[in-house]
Each structure stands twice: as structure tokens, then as C-alpha cells.
Design a protein around this motif. Structure first.
Motif, PDB file in Angstrom:
ATOM      1  N   ILE A  24      -0.865  -1.511   6.547  1.00  0.00           N
ATOM      2  CA  ILE A  24       0.418  -1.038   7.049  1.00  0.00           C
ATOM      3  C   ILE A  24       0.389  -0.920   8.574  1.00  0.00           C
ATOM      4  CG2 ILE A  24      -0.320   1.359   6.743  1.00  0.00           C
ATOM      5  CD1 ILE A  24       2.584   2.094   6.202  1.00  0.00           C
ATOM      6  N   ARG A 141      -4.058   2.001   6.151  1.00  0.00           N
ATOM      7  CA  ARG A 141      -3.424   3.124   5.446  1.00  0.00           C
ATOM      8  C   ARG A 141      -4.389   4.297   5.299  1.00  0.00           C
ATOM      9  NH1 ARG A 141       1.257   4.055   2.571  1.00  0.00           N
ATOM     10  NH2 ARG A 141       1.919   1.897   2.894  1.00  0.00           N
ATOM     11  N   ARG A 144      -4.759   6.071   8.755  1.00  0.00           N
ATOM     12  CA  ARG A 144      -3.623   6.933   9.073  1.00  0.00           C
ATOM     13  C   ARG A 144      -3.672   8.224   8.268  1.00  0.00           C
ATOM     14  NH1 ARG A 144       2.723   5.539   8.029  1.00  0.00           N
ATOM     15  NH2 ARG A 144       1.965   5.672   5.887  1.00  0.00           N
ATOM     16  N   TYR A 189      -9.231   4.206  -0.518  1.00  0.00           N
ATOM     17  CA  TYR A 189      -7.969   4.863  -0.171  1.00  0.00           C
ATOM     18  C   TYR A 189      -7.573   5.869  -1.245  1.00  0.00           C
ATOM     19  CZ  TYR A 189      -3.037   5.794   0.167  1.00  0.00           C
ATOM     20  OH  TYR A 189      -1.827   6.451   0.206  1.00  0.00           O
TER      21      TYR A 189
END
Length: 215
Positions: A24, A141, A144, A189
């Protein structure tokens, strides 16, 4: 046959969507650019271009001990230092980059790097409302998420995913490295999202040594 077709369709959708989900890019209105120092040199060059082409006032590099060193030795054997050196090598003006090394080398390295940066801002009385972080695409991702966990809701965290140059994102499953990257990053993740709850975001001073870059 209907069930098999449905499963194939779901599988195809997952294959098509997992890469853009992880890789992303979402910038925020920030004048601070953060570069994860462990990224490859092509991503460092992209980070430098991002810094030079946009409205950023400061650039920081983060990262813990370089892999293979056996642990923290000194600030100059960290990914933060390596990333800063590569930025200068690729044309960044001397003195323009601030490295913020971390001593964390365990499974929570990204979070440890984010905590080290957060504390650098606090120790230098630097009020920060937002940052953009540059990393490699599939790691975006998770990066972040972990930076947001470290900084909390008061700081907006943007993310910039640099595309992998070794294989195309829209055909990652045709490449062994693409399969390895996705198969390792997606569970990582999920772990960070569902099971990683830092017991105390204030371990910072034990996890980071702050150092100013001088030439």
C-alpha cells in the motif's frame, strides 16, 4: 463443479488482491520523510527522489543492527547508518540526513525502530504531527501498522511502497521469489495486526541509542 469453480474464483481473487493489499502507498500531509535503512539500494534511490521532488523538510533513516553482526556493536553497524550512507552515496547533500539507530534485533525490529524514532523526536523537543515512511512494497502495510502502534493516534503515519524491481507485482506468483515474499509477509502482517500488543511503548531508551550524523 460449481463448488470447484467458486473455490477457483475465490483463489484467483485472493492471488490478485493480496499483493496490492500489502504493498500500500498512502501519503499524509507531512514534511518529514522516514526511510527504513534495510531496504535495497533501488528503494533508497526511490526514497531520495521522493525527498527531492516533494515538500519534505527533513529525512531520517531507521534500523537496528545489520544482520550477520550478532547483535548491536555500535551505531555505525546498524541499518540506519547503512541507509544514511546510501542516501549520501546517491546524491543527498552531506548533513541532510539524520540517522536514528535502534539496538533491537529480535522479531520486533520494525516496531523497535519506530520507537527509537519516536523517542528521538521527544528527546529533541520536536513536535511531529505526521510522517511518511518509505519501505519496500510488500512490507508497507506492516510497516505502517507498527509505526502507528509506536507513535499512537496523535501522529499520522503515511506509507510509500517502492515497487520490487525483480518481478512484476501483477504476476508475482510466476516467480519463486515473489511466492517466498508473499508467503512470508502476509502471515507476518496478520501476526502484527492480531497478536502483537506491545506491553510498554516506553522501553525506548533501552532499545535505541541516539546519534547525530556528522561528516
Amino acid at each position: 463443479m460449481i463448488l470447484a469453480s467458486a473455490l477457483l474464483l475465490v483463489g484467483a481473487i485472493c492471488i490478485k488482491s493480496v499483493y496490492p493489499f500489502l504493498a500500500i502507498t498512502h501519503r499524509v500531509n507531512a514534511d518529514i520523510l522516514v526511510v527504513e535503512g534495510w531496504i535495497h539500494e533501488y528503494a533508497i534511490r526511490a526514497a531520495l527522489k521522493e525527498f527531492q521532488s516533494n515538500h519534505y523538510a527533513r529525512i531520517f533513516t531507521t534500523g537496528g543492527p545489520v544482520e550477520g553482526t550478532g547483535g548491536y556493536i555500535n551505531d555505525y553497524c546498524t541499518s540506519a547508518s547503512v541507509g544514511a550512507d546510501l542516501l549520501r552515496k546517491n546524491g543527498l547533500a552531506n548533513g541532510s540526513v539524520q540517522m536514528v539507530p535502534s539496538r533491537v534485533m529480535d522479531r520486533d525490529r520494525t516496531y523497535g525502530s519506530a520507537v527509537a524514532l519516536r523517542n528521538w523526536f521527544r528527546d529533541h523537543n520536536m513536535a511531529v504531527s505526521g510522517i511518511d515512511v518509505v519501505t519496500e512494497d510488500l512490507h508497507a502495510r506492516r510497516t505502517r501498522l507498527l509505526f502507528q502502534k509506536a507513535f499512537g493516534k496523535e501522529v499520522r503515519v503515511g506509507i510509500i511502497a517502492v515497487a520490487n524491481v525483480d518481478y512484476p507485482a501483477n504476476r508475482w506468483w510466476h516467480y519463486s521469489q515473489g511466492l517466498k515474499d508473499v508467503v512470508s509477509e502476509f502471515p507476518a502482517y496478520l501476526y502484527a495486526r492480531l497478536f502483537f500488543f506491545p506491553s510498554d511503548a516506553a522501553h525506548p531508551r533501552k532499545a535505541a541509542r541516539l546519534s547525530q550524523v556528522h561528516d
